[in-house]
Write an enzyme that holds these catalytic residues in place. Structure first.
Site, PDB file in Angstrom:
ATOM      1  N   GLU A 125      -6.241 -10.219  -3.095  1.00  0.00           N
ATOM      2  CA  GLU A 125      -7.022 -10.281  -1.848  1.00  0.00           C
ATOM      3  C   GLU A 125      -8.523 -10.149  -2.107  1.00  0.00           C
ATOM      4  O   GLU A 125      -9.204  -9.350  -1.459  1.00  0.00           O
ATOM      5  CB  GLU A 125      -6.580  -9.166  -0.882  1.00  0.00           C
ATOM      6  CG  GLU A 125      -5.086  -9.078  -0.645  1.00  0.00           C
ATOM      7  CD  GLU A 125      -4.694  -8.041   0.417  1.00  0.00           C
ATOM      8  OE1 GLU A 125      -5.574  -7.463   1.083  1.00  0.00           O
ATOM      9  OE2 GLU A 125      -3.472  -7.830   0.578  1.00  0.00           O
ATOM     10  N   GLU A 148       0.801  -1.237   0.000  1.00  0.00           N
ATOM     11  CA  GLU A 148       0.000   0.000   0.000  1.00  0.00           C
ATOM     12  C   GLU A 148       0.831   1.283   0.000  1.00  0.00           C
ATOM     13  O   GLU A 148       0.529   2.226   0.726  1.00  0.00           O
ATOM     14  CB  GLU A 148      -1.001  -0.042   1.167  1.00  0.00           C
ATOM     15  CG  GLU A 148      -1.959  -1.215   1.015  1.00  0.00           C
ATOM     16  CD  GLU A 148      -2.935  -1.402   2.178  1.00  0.00           C
ATOM     17  OE1 GLU A 148      -2.854  -0.650   3.165  1.00  0.00           O
ATOM     18  OE2 GLU A 148      -3.788  -2.305   2.070  1.00  0.00           O
TER      19      GLU A 148
END
Ligand SMILES: *[C@@H]1O[C@H](CO)[C@@H](O)[C@H](O)[C@H]1NC(C)=O
Ligand SMILES: *[C@@H]1O[C@H](CO)[C@@H](O)[C@H](O)[C@H]1NC(C)=O
Ligand SMILES: *[C@@H]1O[C@H](CO)[C@@H](O)[C@H](O)[C@H]1NC(C)=O
Ligand SMILES: *[C@@H]1O[C@H](CO)[C@@H](O)[C@H](O)[C@H]1NC(C)=O
Ligand SMILES: *[C@@H]1O[C@H](CO)[C@@H](O)[C@H](O)[C@H]1NC(C)=O
Ligand SMILES: *[C@@H]1O[C@H](CO)[C@@H](O)[C@H](O)[C@H]1NC(C)=O
Ligand SMILES: *[C@@H]1O[C@H](CO)[C@@H](O)[C@H](O)[C@H]1NC(C)=O
Ligand SMILES: *[C@@H]1O[C@H](CO)[C@@H](O)[C@H](O)[C@H]1NC(C)=O
Ligand SMILES: *[C@@H]1O[C@H](CO)[C@@H](O)[C@H](O)[C@H]1NC(C)=O
Ligand SMILES: *[C@@H]1O[C@H](CO)[C@@H](O)[C@H](O)[C@H]1NC(C)=O
Ligand SMILES: *[C@@H]1O[C@H](CO)[C@@H](O)[C@H](O)[C@H]1NC(C)=O
Length: 550
Positions: free
Chosen positions: A426, A319
């Site tokens: 994910e 991220e």
């Protein structure tokens, strides 16, 4: 550097025009679809175009200064494409769909340049029937936006799925011709042939968490379905070094052991997480850059060396488009430097970026596809990183609403054009009445896209804490999302085929990429032969000979 990649990688060439600046705009796809382009239809259509010129310059004074209204129908998928450029410099240009309710849905964006045309792709899934206004905007209201060859093409969900099915046949299967012969090479007619897939090449996996170490139900459920995994939290820094200087890999090691024993490949997740809130308690805003430099060097050395050669991937800096904890403390090139070190420590493992919202939500500019590519380029241009085995990780945490499949596809096209492999890392879908259906739509979109080389879901049994996208209830009975996953696992493999050879001893089949075992049996003599073969995407047409010695 991406243009160079094109010469080596077929994939990059297929999508070459996405994200590159071209001298001439591309032809409007689908002849423009339901959009009225000025060249064909004179002054109707785009409000501010007019005069029927092919490339009319438009002065952008208000965000909807050139727009077109079109009717969209509930449940249909609309893909948009347009060639855009700006009057100076380079700017992010977005296409926006304005609904009468006042809701503005961003349908996609691209970094447009002056002097050449960039293809903007995107779209929406209409969740109600309505008149929508389409307009283009950029944050910088001083530049003019030039747009050409706009296309908006509607698809029913059925048509969309038939495109996916076609793409699956082209990208995930190969045509195989089997011939059964006798010892003297004479073809054997009417031989009974059984073809069994023993392994699937496409990684379609599921995360796991520490509960798997203590629940045999969870173990059995997992091992009977999945060959690929990611540990949700157990390899993270905050899990392995809760207390400064006291590393504890007991749980992560246990999960690696379980995975190995069951032939499950692991994506490492993650070396670092750029979110300031996701550090070990002792690594926080008060830490000095010097101390963080030493501590993070210890961390990367420890975890990457420990699992060297045992993982198929590392999410190196999780991220780093939304957050910048390490950049703030260690400098702008912090991420890039960690990718370099990770590759030095474990050269055989693919090193990924891993982000949310890039493909699931068009409104999040921080992680827009253009910003994603920029960061990737930045990492690759760091000294020593030119040959990084980089991977593009897109998390795929979808909300409970209709996923925007048109946008998702355009993002996969755009990032696929880099030539680097994309994994959806994910996948989850928010709780809602259509959760199972949306999960299926997202998984099909990913699986059918040629740039996607693996899919991992962040889902699981309720007993292991997966309360958002739950696949099995407390008795390990499927939820409707669990049914979807099992259905797709079954659909994306060949299973066992029983067939009979024709007059020349041939059988023609289309098989999913993977490992196979074939047994051919001669009726007359009852003698048989068994052999193994592989079907790979490098061989769209393969032939296999089975010889029965009598
Ligand atoms: C669209 O693209 C084609 C090919 O580059 C070009 O010839 C044409 O003029 C463009 N404009 C329109 C509005 O079709
Ligand atoms: C092979 O055996 C099956 C029955 O087991 C029979 O129906 C078939 O006709 C036989 N084929 C040949 C070529 O003998
Ligand atoms: C390491 O973690 C395991 C599992 O949580 C725990 O049982 C063990 O006591 C820990 N070891 C140390 C030295 O803290
Ligand atoms: C931040 O880290 C320092 C130094 O390790 C520690 O003493 C402090 O308790 C931490 N603060 C928080 C809020 O965790
Ligand atoms: C990384 O950035 C720092 C400052 O932020 C700079 O001193 C250093 O030279 C950079 N390293 C490389 C290899 O670019
Ligand atoms: C990258 O690979 C190329 C070709 O294999 C090689 O010539 C070059 O030295 C490599 N660069 C680095 C930094 O390893
Ligand atoms: C309607 O679709 C758009 C994307 O096309 C999505 O962003 C939005 O959340 C959807 N709304 C609902 C209620 O599903
Ligand atoms: C799932 O559990 C988490 C943590 O207990 C909680 O914050 C979240 O609201 C739960 N979600 C649902 C859909 O129940
Ligand atoms: C679910 O699991 C339980 C226990 O294994 C079983 O008795 C039950 O019949 C299953 N099916 C349904 C629909 O609950
Ligand atoms: C549901 O669960 C059962 C038992 O785990 C499994 O055998 C079955 O394949 C699953 N899927 C469907 C679609 O029934
Ligand atoms: C082949 O097997 C079948 C059934 O097992 C048997 O009836 C037949 O006699 C066998 N044929 C020969 C040639 O052994």
């Amino acid at each position: 550097m991406f243009k160079e990649a094109c010469t080596n990688l077929l994939l990059a060439c297929i999508f070459l025009y996405f994200g590159f600046c071209l001298k001439e705009p591309l032809e409007a796809l689908y002849g423009g679809g339901i959009i009225v382009n000025p060249v064909n239809h004179n002054i109707e259509g785009w409000k501010a175009f007019g005069q029927g010129k092919i490339r009319e310059r438009i002065s952008k004074t208000a965000s909807n200064s050139f727009s077109q209204k079109v009717q969209v129908e509930q449940g249909k998928i609309y893909t948009l494409s347009a060639s855009v450029q700006v009057s100076e410099g380079s700017e992010i240009v977005a296409v926006v769909f304005k609904f009468p309710t006042g809701e503005n849905i961003r349908g996609g964006d691209v970094v447009a340049e002056h002097g050449c045309w960039t293809l903007l792709k995107g779209g929406i899934v209409a969740n109600f029937t309505s008149l929508v206004e389409i307009f283009f905007e950029s944050k910088n209201t001083l530049v003019e936006i030039w747009v050409d060859n706009v296309s908006l093409q509607p698809f029913t969900k059925k048509e969309w799925k038939s495109h996916q099915d076609k793409s699956i046949i082209e990208g995930r299967k190969s045509k195989v011709r089997l011939q059964v012969t006798q010892a003297n090479k004479a073809p054997l007619t009417g031989a009974k042939v059984s073809i069994k897939q023993t392994k699937s090449d496409f990684p379609f996996g599921c995360c796991m968490n520490h509960n798997i170490l203590t629940s045999t139900d969870y173990q059995n459920w997992f091992a009977s379905r999945f060959r690929y995994t990611t540990f949700t939290n157990e390899m993270k820094w905050y899990s392995t070094e809760k207390i400064e200087g006291q590393e504890n890999y007991t749980i992560a090691d246990g999960m690696v052991k379980f995975s190995k024993e069951n032939g499950i490949s692991i994506r490492g997740h993650n070396v670092f997480w750029d979110d300031p809130k996701m550090q070990p308690g002792w690594v926080n805003s008060t830490i000095s850059p010097e101390k963080l430099r030493t501590a993070s060097a210890q961390r990367i050395n420890s975890v990457v060396s420990r699992y060297r050669g045992q993982l198929i991937a590392w999410d190196v800096m999780n991220e780093n488009l939304h957050f910048r904890f390490f950049e703030d403390k260690l400098g702008e090139n912090a991420s890039a430097a960690f990718y370099y070190t990770a590759q030095q420590l474990d050269p055989g493992t693919m090193m990924f970026m891993n982000e949310y919202n890039t493909m699931e939500y068009s409104g999040d500019e921080a992680s827009s596809p253009a910003n994603y590519r920029k960061k990737l380029e930045e990492i690759l241009s760091y000294p020593g990183n030119a040959n990084l085995t980089a991977g593009i990780g897109l998390q795929g945490h979808f909300g409970s609403g209709q996923p925007n499949l048109a946008y998702m596809r355009s993002v996969l096209d755009f990032l696929g054009a880099t030539g680097y492999p994309i994994w959806i890392t994910e996948v989850s879908v928010g709780v809602g009445p259509y959760q199972a259906q949306y999960l299926e739509e997202v998984l099909r979109e990913g699986y059918s896209h040629p740039a996607v080389q693996g899919i991992i879901m962040f889902v699981g049994p309720i007993t292991a804490g997966f309360n958002e996208t739950t696949l099995v209830d407390k008795n390990f009975n499927n939820t409707s999302s669990g049914d979807v996953v099992d259905k797709l696992i079954a659909e994306w493999k060949t299973g066992t085929l029983e067939m009979t050879t024709d007059g020349q001893g041939f059988i023609d089949v289309s098989l999913f990429h993977g490992d196979y075992e074939v047994t051919a049996e001669d009726n007359d003599t009852n003698s048989s032969a068994t052999l193994s073969f592989k079907v790979t995407k490098d061989e769209p047409q393969a032939s296999v000979q089975v010889q029965i010695d009598t």
